[in-house]
Every structure is written in structure tokens, then in C-alpha cells.
Write a protein that holds these residues in place. Structure first.
Motif, short mmCIF file in Angstrom:
data_model
loop_
_atom_site.label_atom_id
_atom_site.label_comp_id
_atom_site.label_asym_id
_atom_site.label_seq_id
_atom_site.Cartn_x
_atom_site.Cartn_y
_atom_site.Cartn_z
N ALA A 70 81.29 -5.31 73.50
CA ALA A 70 81.82 -4.40 74.52
C ALA A 70 80.86 -3.24 74.75
O ALA A 70 80.60 -2.86 75.90
CB ALA A 70 83.19 -3.89 74.09
N GLY A 71 80.32 -2.67 73.67
CA GLY A 71 79.38 -1.56 73.80
C GLY A 71 78.13 -1.96 74.54
O GLY A 71 77.63 -1.22 75.41
N GLY A 72 77.58 -3.14 74.23
CA GLY A 72 76.38 -3.61 74.92
C GLY A 72 76.64 -3.88 76.39
O GLY A 72 75.80 -3.59 77.25
N ALA A 73 77.83 -4.44 76.71
CA ALA A 73 78.18 -4.70 78.11
C ALA A 73 78.29 -3.39 78.89
O ALA A 73 77.83 -3.30 80.04
CB ALA A 73 79.49 -5.48 78.18
N VAL A 74 78.89 -2.38 78.27
CA VAL A 74 79.00 -1.07 78.93
C VAL A 74 77.61 -0.48 79.17
O VAL A 74 77.33 0.06 80.26
CB VAL A 74 79.86 -0.11 78.07
N LEU A 75 76.72 -0.59 78.18
CA LEU A 75 75.37 -0.05 78.34
C LEU A 75 74.60 -0.78 79.44
O LEU A 75 73.87 -0.16 80.21
CB LEU A 75 74.61 -0.13 77.01
N ALA A 76 74.78 -2.10 79.52
CA ALA A 76 74.12 -2.86 80.58
C ALA A 76 74.61 -2.41 81.96
O ALA A 76 73.82 -2.27 82.89
CB ALA A 76 74.37 -4.36 80.39
N ALA A 111 76.99 5.98 77.63
CA ALA A 111 75.77 5.39 77.07
C ALA A 111 75.59 5.78 75.61
O ALA A 111 75.21 4.95 74.77
CB ALA A 111 74.56 5.84 77.89
N ASN A 112 75.88 7.03 75.28
CA ASN A 112 75.73 7.47 73.90
C ASN A 112 76.71 6.77 72.97
O ASN A 112 76.37 6.44 71.83
CB ASN A 112 75.92 8.99 73.81
N ILE A 113 77.93 6.54 73.44
CA ILE A 113 78.91 5.82 72.63
C ILE A 113 78.40 4.41 72.35
O ILE A 113 78.45 3.92 71.21
CB ILE A 113 80.27 5.77 73.34
N ALA A 114 77.92 3.73 73.40
CA ALA A 114 77.44 2.35 73.24
C ALA A 114 76.25 2.27 72.29
O ALA A 114 76.21 1.41 71.39
CB ALA A 114 77.08 1.77 74.60
N MET A 115 75.28 3.16 72.44
CA MET A 115 74.06 3.08 71.63
C MET A 115 74.27 3.59 70.21
O MET A 115 73.59 3.15 69.29
CB MET A 115 72.93 3.85 72.32
N LEU A 170 66.72 -0.21 78.58
CA LEU A 170 68.14 -0.09 78.28
C LEU A 170 68.83 -1.45 78.30
O LEU A 170 69.74 -1.71 77.51
CB LEU A 170 68.82 0.85 79.28
N GLY A 171 68.39 -2.35 79.20
CA GLY A 171 68.93 -3.70 79.21
C GLY A 171 68.60 -4.44 77.92
O GLY A 171 69.44 -5.16 77.36
N TRP A 172 67.36 -4.26 77.44
CA TRP A 172 66.96 -4.85 76.16
C TRP A 172 67.80 -4.28 75.02
O TRP A 172 68.25 -5.04 74.15
CB TRP A 172 65.48 -4.58 75.91
#
Length: 230
Positions: A70-76, A111-115, A170-172
Motif C-alpha cells: 500500500a505504501g509503495g502504491a501511494v508513493l508511485a 510521501a514521507n509516510i510511504a518512504m 521515486l518510482g524505483w
């Protein structure tokens, strides 16, 4: 204070926070200068506070399945939005930019939450049973994150083409976060080498989607301008 642990936490936090600085810089790059500084300030503070909270709750959060997915999807999604919809984070004509500032801060927060889901594992591993030293190291890195974010925003404003490199990075990062989730590692292993290339695939997919979205918006704006001129 155990200075070796403190320096270790500080160093790894600075190294791993490069993506946080990039996200803050990309989200605030089109804001007026005074609003950009506010976005960088609040973005940096949010990054530190979120990292401290998530680090404290690491053991509980890691028990939640598909959380990193979920975090990666949000960041993407954030990388896509910041690349293809930069005008959403800028002041509109006749406006003081307050709406753009709030939009930028929201993107920075997400973004900060996801990363932070990925960063805290390395920080916690170095700190061990020294929570105070860990938090001190995270706090000490805050000014560096803010300074890096401000520099990134200025560079991206001067060289907009670099925004696309930021979206790839950021996608990576989003792909790496998703691939590190224990719930999907088995699935990625089943597809062999294709699974190991998932971060690269997502980086290219985000950049391509951003390019298509930006192109569509550009054509729509040109069509609207031509209708107005008639």
C-alpha cells in the motif's frame, strides 16, 4: 550517549532520506519562494515526526500484511502526480498560493509516510536497544533534510527536465518498497528474474504514465486556448 550508535543512525538516516528530500523538493518546486520555504520547513518536520512514530511502532506495523504494498502504491501515485500535475502545487493567478501550499504539504506528508516504512528498518537495526540515541540521530538529520529539499526545489525549478529523473527515482523507490513486503516476496520469486526487475519496471511505468498524462493535459489546454481565441 553512545556516540558510535548516534553517528551510525545519523549517517544512515541522511543517506536513506535522500528520497524524502527529493519528494519535498519536487512537491514544492513551483510554489512562490516564501511558500516554498514553508513547505520545506513543514515537510522536513513531518518527515522527522513520522519517522520517529513509525520507528516506535515498527514491530506493530510490520505485522500488518501488504502494508508496504500500500505504501509503495501511494508513493508511485505521488510520483505520477508530482510529475504530470506540477501546476497543482503552484499559486493560481490572483491567489496567494495558500491552496498550492496545502496541496504540496499533503503530498509531502503522504510521501514521507510511504518512504518511512522502509527507512526505519535500517535505522532501528543500527540503534538496537537505544531508542533515545535513535531519536536523537533522526532529529539531528532534520536540518540536512530541509537544506537538501530546498536545494532540490531550486535545481528543479531551474532545470525542469530533471523532474523526470526524480519521477524515475521515486518510482524505483516505490517498487523497492513493494518488493520488500514479505507478503509479495514469494510471488516475485515465482516469476524469477522478472521479479527482481520490478522496481525498474515500476519506475519506467510511472514515468510513462506521467508523460502520457502531461501530454493529454497539454493537448487539452491548447484546444481550450484555440477555442477562446476564436
Amino acid at each position: 550517549m553512545e556516540w558510535s550508535v548516534f553517528l551510525g543512525v545519523l549517517t544512515i538516516n541522511i543517506l536513506l532520506s535522500s528520497d524524502n528530500a527529493l519528494a519535498i523538493g519536487m512537491a514544492s518546486r513551483r510554489l512562490p519562494l516564501r511558500h516554498r520555504r514553508t513547505a520545506v520547513l513543514w515537510g522536513g518536520l513531518c518527515a522527522v515526526i513520522i519517522q520517529i512514530i513509525i520507528t516506535y511502532l515498527t514491530s506493530l506495523l510490520l505485522a500488518i500484511p501488504y502494508l508496504k504494498v500500500a505504501g509503495g502504491a501511494v508513493l508511485a501515485w505521488i510520483a505520477l502526480k508530482m510529475t504530470s500535475d506540477g501546476d497543482g502545487a503552484t499559486a493560481e493567478d490572483g491567489n496567494d498560493g495558500g491552496g498550492g501550499l496545502l496541496a504540496a504539504v499533503r503530498l509531502i506528508l503522504l510521501a514521507n509516510i510511504a518512504m518511512s516504512l522502509d527507512n526505519v528498518l535500517a535505522v532501528a537495526a543500527i540503534a538496537g536497544d537505544n531508542p533515545l540515541v535513535m531519536f536523537a540521530g533522526i532529529l539531528a538529520g532534520c536540518p540536512i533534510i530541509m537544506g537538501g529539499s530546498a536545494l532540490v526545489a531550486e535545481v528543479l525549478e531551474r532545470f525542469p527536465v530533471l523532474v523526470w529523473l526524480g519521477s524515475v527515482f521515486l518510482g524505483w523507490t516505490a517498487g523497492s518498497i513493494i518488493a520488500s513486503d514479505a507478503a509479495v516476496q514469494g510471488l516475485l520469486q515465482l516469476v524469477g528474474s522478472a521479479g527482481t526487475g520490478f522496481p525498474a519496471f515500476l519506475a519506467l511505468a510511472v514515468s510513462f504514465a506521467a508523460w502520457r498524462t502531461a501530454s493529454s493535459k497539454g493537448h487539452a489546454e491548447k484546444a481550450a486556448d484555440s477555442r477562446k481565441s476564436q
